[in-house]
Design a protein around this motif. Sequence first.
Motif, PDB file in Angstrom:
ATOM      1  N   GLN A   3       0.837  -1.202   0.000  1.00 42.29           N
ATOM      2  CA  GLN A   3       0.000   0.000   0.000  1.00 42.29           C
ATOM      3  C   GLN A   3       0.874   1.257   0.000  1.00 42.29           C
ATOM      4  O   GLN A   3       0.612   2.206  -0.739  1.00 42.29           O
ATOM      5  N   LYS A   4       1.913   1.256   0.818  1.00 44.15           N
ATOM      6  CA  LYS A   4       2.813   2.413   0.885  1.00 44.15           C
ATOM      7  C   LYS A   4       3.553   2.610  -0.438  1.00 44.15           C
ATOM      8  O   LYS A   4       3.701   3.741  -0.910  1.00 44.15           O
ATOM      9  N   GLU A  61       1.263   4.124  -2.971  1.00 41.56           N
ATOM     10  CA  GLU A  61       1.113   5.565  -2.733  1.00 41.56           C
ATOM     11  C   GLU A  61       2.319   6.315  -3.285  1.00 41.56           C
ATOM     12  O   GLU A  61       2.162   7.345  -3.948  1.00 41.56           O
ATOM     13  N   ASP A  62       3.523   5.795  -3.019  1.00 43.68           N
ATOM     14  CA  ASP A  62       4.743   6.443  -3.511  1.00 43.68           C
ATOM     15  C   ASP A  62       4.797   6.463  -5.041  1.00 43.68           C
ATOM     16  O   ASP A  62       5.256   7.438  -5.648  1.00 43.68           O
ATOM     17  N   GLU A 117       2.217   6.348  -6.968  1.00 39.60           N
ATOM     18  CA  GLU A 117       0.991   6.970  -7.456  1.00 39.60           C
ATOM     19  C   GLU A 117       0.220   6.035  -8.396  1.00 39.60           C
ATOM     20  O   GLU A 117      -0.186   6.410  -9.495  1.00 39.60           O
ATOM     21  N   PRO A 119      -3.977   1.819  -5.118  1.00 39.47           N
ATOM     22  CA  PRO A 119      -3.647   0.901  -4.034  1.00 39.47           C
ATOM     23  C   PRO A 119      -4.402  -0.417  -4.132  1.00 39.47           C
ATOM     24  O   PRO A 119      -3.886  -1.467  -3.779  1.00 39.47           O
TER      25      PRO A 119
END
Length: 89
Positions: A57-58, A61-62, A64, A67
């Motif tokens: 998930q992280k 996000e990084d 873009e 998720p």
Amino acid sequence: MEELENLRLKISEITFEILRLVKKRLELAREIGKIKSLKGIPIRNENAEMRILYQVQKVCEDLEIYPELGEELTKLLIKYSVKIQEENE
């Protein structure tokens, strides 16, 4: 039209590279399964699965990207990692 075909070719190449990486991942999962079997460790490890899902998930996000794509893909990879380990018990 040539530009479109070139882009499709690049997508195909990336898809094939993803599949080669999946193969490597499954080979590692098979090795992990062998170790687990020798040590009497259960195949499923919910803590490890949740940890990787959180990390994915992280990363999504990084990067873009969606998720939910990362989550679904990771769950599918986990499913087949478990399957390959069960086959080798």
